[in-house]
Design a protein around this motif. Structure first.
Motif, PDB file in Angstrom:
ATOM      1  N   TRP A 197      57.225 139.142  12.842  1.00 48.46           N
ATOM      2  CA  TRP A 197      55.811 139.603  12.721  1.00 48.46           C
ATOM      3  C   TRP A 197      55.615 140.555  14.145  1.00 48.46           C
ATOM      4  O   TRP A 197      55.768 140.221  15.090  1.00 48.46           O
ATOM      5  CB  TRP A 197      54.950 138.484  12.776  1.00 48.46           C
ATOM      6  CG  TRP A 197      53.547 138.991  11.964  1.00 48.46           C
ATOM      7  CD1 TRP A 197      53.059 140.016  11.417  1.00 48.46           C
ATOM      8  CD2 TRP A 197      52.416 138.136  12.782  1.00 48.46           C
ATOM      9  NE1 TRP A 197      51.680 139.945  11.299  1.00 48.46           N
ATOM     10  CE2 TRP A 197      50.968 138.952  12.126  1.00 48.46           C
ATOM     11  CE3 TRP A 197      52.304 137.273  13.817  1.00 48.46           C
ATOM     12  CZ2 TRP A 197      49.828 138.404  12.749  1.00 48.46           C
ATOM     13  CZ3 TRP A 197      50.922 136.635  14.030  1.00 48.46           C
ATOM     14  CH2 TRP A 197      49.685 137.706  13.577  1.00 48.46           C
ATOM     15  N   GLY A 199      52.499 141.376  14.940  1.00 51.72           N
ATOM     16  CA  GLY A 199      51.140 140.876  15.255  1.00 51.72           C
ATOM     17  C   GLY A 199      50.244 142.082  15.618  1.00 51.72           C
ATOM     18  O   GLY A 199      50.312 143.193  15.194  1.00 51.72           O
ATOM     19  N   PRO A 211      44.421 145.201  13.071  1.00 45.16           N
ATOM     20  CA  PRO A 211      44.291 143.963  12.116  1.00 45.16           C
ATOM     21  C   PRO A 211      44.517 144.415  10.739  1.00 45.16           C
ATOM     22  O   PRO A 211      45.071 143.668   9.979  1.00 45.16           O
ATOM     23  CB  PRO A 211      42.947 143.509  12.464  1.00 45.16           C
ATOM     24  CG  PRO A 211      42.751 144.093  13.843  1.00 45.16           C
ATOM     25  CD  PRO A 211      43.267 145.527  13.720  1.00 45.16           C
ATOM     26  N   TYR A 214      48.305 144.443  10.437  1.00 51.14           N
ATOM     27  CA  TYR A 214      48.998 143.061  10.678  1.00 51.14           C
ATOM     28  C   TYR A 214      48.775 141.748   9.971  1.00 51.14           C
ATOM     29  O   TYR A 214      49.402 140.863   9.900  1.00 51.14           O
ATOM     30  CB  TYR A 214      49.232 142.764  12.430  1.00 51.14           C
ATOM     31  CG  TYR A 214      47.848 142.351  12.916  1.00 51.14           C
ATOM     32  CD1 TYR A 214      47.350 141.167  12.935  1.00 51.14           C
ATOM     33  CD2 TYR A 214      47.473 143.279  13.897  1.00 51.14           C
ATOM     34  CE1 TYR A 214      46.459 140.926  13.637  1.00 51.14           C
ATOM     35  CE2 TYR A 214      46.255 142.795  14.493  1.00 51.14           C
ATOM     36  CZ  TYR A 214      45.651 141.582  14.526  1.00 51.14           C
ATOM     37  OH  TYR A 214      44.537 141.213  15.247  1.00 51.14           O
ATOM     38  N   ARG A 215      47.346 141.722   9.625  1.00 47.75           N
ATOM     39  CA  ARG A 215      47.191 140.480   9.008  1.00 47.75           C
ATOM     40  C   ARG A 215      47.673 140.362   7.684  1.00 47.75           C
ATOM     41  O   ARG A 215      48.031 139.298   7.084  1.00 47.75           O
ATOM     42  CB  ARG A 215      45.649 140.442   8.802  1.00 47.75           C
ATOM     43  CG  ARG A 215      44.863 139.176   8.338  1.00 47.75           C
ATOM     44  CD  ARG A 215      43.363 138.775   8.534  1.00 47.75           C
ATOM     45  NE  ARG A 215      43.016 137.591   8.390  1.00 47.75           N
ATOM     46  CZ  ARG A 215      42.295 136.803   8.989  1.00 47.75           C
ATOM     47  NH1 ARG A 215      41.824 137.342  10.143  1.00 47.75           N
ATOM     48  NH2 ARG A 215      42.015 135.600   8.544  1.00 47.75           N
ATOM     49  N   GLU A 217      50.529 140.964   6.698  1.00 47.31           N
ATOM     50  CA  GLU A 217      51.963 140.985   7.082  1.00 47.31           C
ATOM     51  C   GLU A 217      51.984 139.297   7.070  1.00 47.31           C
ATOM     52  O   GLU A 217      52.943 138.805   6.592  1.00 47.31           O
ATOM     53  CB  GLU A 217      52.413 141.474   8.250  1.00 47.31           C
ATOM     54  CG  GLU A 217      52.520 143.118   7.895  1.00 47.31           C
ATOM     55  CD  GLU A 217      52.922 143.623   9.202  1.00 47.31           C
ATOM     56  OE1 GLU A 217      53.315 145.005   8.948  1.00 47.31           O
ATOM     57  OE2 GLU A 217      53.069 143.283  10.342  1.00 47.31           O
ATOM     58  N   ILE A 218      51.274 138.891   8.078  1.00 44.30           N
ATOM     59  CA  ILE A 218      51.365 137.059   8.080  1.00 44.30           C
ATOM     60  C   ILE A 218      50.656 136.652   6.994  1.00 44.30           C
ATOM     61  O   ILE A 218      51.376 135.535   6.518  1.00 44.30           O
ATOM     62  CB  ILE A 218      50.419 136.629   9.391  1.00 44.30           C
ATOM     63  CG1 ILE A 218      50.714 135.296   9.768  1.00 44.30           C
ATOM     64  CG2 ILE A 218      49.347 136.744   9.180  1.00 44.30           C
ATOM     65  CD1 ILE A 218      50.551 134.775  10.818  1.00 44.30           C
ATOM     66  N   GLU A 219      49.904 137.220   6.404  1.00 45.45           N
ATOM     67  CA  GLU A 219      49.449 136.457   4.904  1.00 45.45           C
ATOM     68  C   GLU A 219      50.580 136.384   4.079  1.00 45.45           C
ATOM     69  O   GLU A 219      50.672 135.409   3.173  1.00 45.45           O
ATOM     70  CB  GLU A 219      47.927 137.275   4.526  1.00 45.45           C
ATOM     71  CG  GLU A 219      46.830 136.852   5.322  1.00 45.45           C
ATOM     72  CD  GLU A 219      45.778 137.701   4.838  1.00 45.45           C
ATOM     73  OE1 GLU A 219      45.899 138.610   4.196  1.00 45.45           O
ATOM     74  OE2 GLU A 219      44.450 137.405   5.542  1.00 45.45           O
ATOM     75  N   LEU A 245      44.700 136.340  18.253  1.00 39.74           N
ATOM     76  CA  LEU A 245      45.065 135.729  17.187  1.00 39.74           C
ATOM     77  C   LEU A 245      44.529 134.303  16.934  1.00 39.74           C
ATOM     78  O   LEU A 245      44.141 134.058  15.803  1.00 39.74           O
ATOM     79  CB  LEU A 245      46.876 135.252  17.160  1.00 39.74           C
ATOM     80  CG  LEU A 245      47.826 136.691  17.613  1.00 39.74           C
ATOM     81  CD1 LEU A 245      49.167 136.155  17.658  1.00 39.74           C
ATOM     82  CD2 LEU A 245      47.702 137.569  16.169  1.00 39.74           C
ATOM     83  N   ALA A 248      41.072 135.157  15.521  1.00 39.98           N
ATOM     84  CA  ALA A 248      41.113 135.391  13.885  1.00 39.98           C
ATOM     85  C   ALA A 248      41.709 134.391  13.024  1.00 39.98           C
ATOM     86  O   ALA A 248      41.852 134.478  11.937  1.00 39.98           O
ATOM     87  CB  ALA A 248      42.192 136.621  13.892  1.00 39.98           C
ATOM     88  N   LEU A 250      44.798 132.977  13.133  1.00 36.13           N
ATOM     89  CA  LEU A 250      46.114 133.251  12.691  1.00 36.13           C
ATOM     90  C   LEU A 250      47.149 132.523  13.171  1.00 36.13           C
ATOM     91  O   LEU A 250      48.321 132.387  12.827  1.00 36.13           O
ATOM     92  CB  LEU A 250      46.213 134.800  12.763  1.00 36.13           C
ATOM     93  CG  LEU A 250      45.523 135.655  12.028  1.00 36.13           C
ATOM     94  CD1 LEU A 250      45.911 137.169  12.358  1.00 36.13           C
ATOM     95  CD2 LEU A 250      45.702 135.584  10.414  1.00 36.13           C
TER      96      LEU A 250
END
Length: 445
Positions: A197, A199, A211, A214-215, A217-219, A245, A248, A250
């Motif tokens: 990731w 981030g 964000p 990148y958000r 992507e992790i979701e 992070l 947020a 995360l």
């Protein structure tokens, strides 16, 4: 016995066994019985009628070493981050060279770089690798890297990433991640999938990701149940990323943070509270100017912490013995204390603690009965060893890859008598050089 083939059973006899299991301890003159790719017993004089024998007299028997973060594709670019010649100024540096040459990689180049890294890992006693693949230029590139990992026989986490030079305002190929997850082949349990990731942008000062990019992507990774690994707080220019992070929401036990050299005490506490893990690469962090790793601080906070090769573009090689040694030296130097980090603790970072950093401690990292049989035998008769003293101290301060006599992964012998038995090292080197020549030609065209 010969190597290469998978066997139903084998017994390692009369070695000095470092189980790296605190309850089992060390077993001088001990045996390790392997059945069906698992360690089923450790101890002196084990009964194993009919099982092939590996004679480990005069050797240290230990869990295979665990790498927790390695850009394996760019092993093809070994020692190219500087690139200066006499009378010239400094070379392009790691990030510029990585992106400039990475853009010229085709799928076969990914295969050649990853295969070269796998051969070096086996030769060096590394039995688990974490391929942090940040040059996925298409599905064929990912497939080529995975093919090299599968052919090697190593235990591997493949963390699917983005392409070198990927635009900061463009999402990575999440559809490709989903396809790979859907069609995943675990290679008999040796391969696992993760997300490399971006981030907020990681360590590269030129990469700052918003964000809104990148958000999701992790979701996406979490929706698939895939573990996440992210560069954060390497150079001072990336300070505050861990706090961002955490703010947020995360961070979590599914997140491994790489480098974290400039993490503040508050950020270290946030990592510990979230249950996140850490990967450190002291050689590359020193060479690129990130400063010194905060190994003692992470351990004091109870954060699972492992060691990494990172990239041989910077480090030159994948010598986990040297990585352990410099890790211990830095901790003791910073503390002005010879005993701040013991050799045993440094060895834990490269075995059981590294496995914890990857979430793999139930499979590997110690010679605990029930775990997979990932084992190394280190001979102690060479001049750099030569006398038998404290085995953990010998592995950390004196051993070299050349001392690794035997490497076993999942019960299969991959190195025996100091030579690779499943990979042709000479052919791999020739083909890697041919691939690099083509990359350099395309990159300068």
């Amino acid at each position: 016995m010969t190597g290469g083939e998978a066997r139903d059973a084998l017994v390692i006899r009369r070695g000095h066994v470092l189980t790296m299991d605190r309850q089992l301890g060390d077993i001088p003159g001990g045996d390790v019985l392997v059945v069906g790719g698992r360690v089923v017993a450790v101890g002196p004089g084990l009964r194993a009628p009919g099982a092939p024998v590996l004679d480990a007299r005069g050797m240290i028997v230990a869990p295979g070493l665990v790498d927790t973060h390695w850009h394996m594709w760019n092993t093809l670019l070994r020692s190219m981050s500087g690139g200066s010649r006499p009378g010239e100024g400094p070379g392009p540096g790691y990030f510029r060279a990585c992106v400039g040459l990475g853009r010229a990689f085709g799928p076969d180049d990914m295969y050649q770089g990853t295969r070269l890294a796998c051969a070096e890992a086996i030769n060096s006693g590394i039995t688990t690798v974490h391929d942090w693949c940040h040059n996925v230029r298409g599905q064929a590139h990912a497939d080529a890297s995975l093919r090299a990992l599968a052919e090697s026989g190593l235990r591997a986490r493949f963390s699917y990433g983005y392409a070198a030079g990927h635009a900061n305002d463009q999402p990575m190929d999440l559809a490709g991640l989903a396809r790979l997850h859907r069609d995943w082949d675990s290679g008999g349990g040796l391969l696992s999938l993760g997300l490399a990731w971006r981030g907020p942008g990681g360590s590269n000062p030129a990469m700052r990701v918003p964000p809104a990019i990148y958000r999701p992507e992790i979701e996406a990774a979490r929706a698939l149940g895939v573990p996440v690994t992210v560069h954060a707080c390497g150079p001072l220019s990336s300070a505050g990323q861990i706090a961002a992070l955490a703010a947020a929401g995360l961070l979590g036990p599914d997140v491994q943070v790489v480098h974290a050299n400039c993490a503040t005490p508050a950020e270290i506490a946030q990592l510990a509270e979230a249950g996140a893990t850490v990967s450190l690469s002291p050689f590359t962090e020193i060479l690129i100017g990130y400063g010194l790793p905060q190994t003692a601080e992470f351990l004091a906070a109870g954060i699972p912490t492992g060691l990494s090769v990172d990239t041989t573009m910077l480090s030159g090689n994948a010598d986990m013995f040297a990585i352990m040694k410099v890790t211990q030296g830095i901790v003791n130097a910073r503390a002005h204390d010879e005993f701040a980090l013991t050799a045993r603790q440094a060895l834990e970072l490269a075995t059981i603690e590294g496995a914890r950093s990857l979430g793999m401690a139930g499979e590997t990292g110690s010679l605990t009965p029930g775990k997979r049989a990932d084992i190394i035998l280190v001979e102690t008769g060479s001049p750099n060893l030569g006398v038998f003293t404290d085995p953990a101290h010998m592995l950390v301060t004196a051993a070299q890859p050349a001392n690794v006599d035997t490497v076993i992964v999942n019960g299969r012998v991959l190195k025996r008598g100091g030579a690779l038995v499943t990979l042709d090292a000479a052919q791999i080197s020739v083909e890697a050089q041919t691939a690099l020549d083509g990359i350099r030609e395309r990159a300068t065209a």
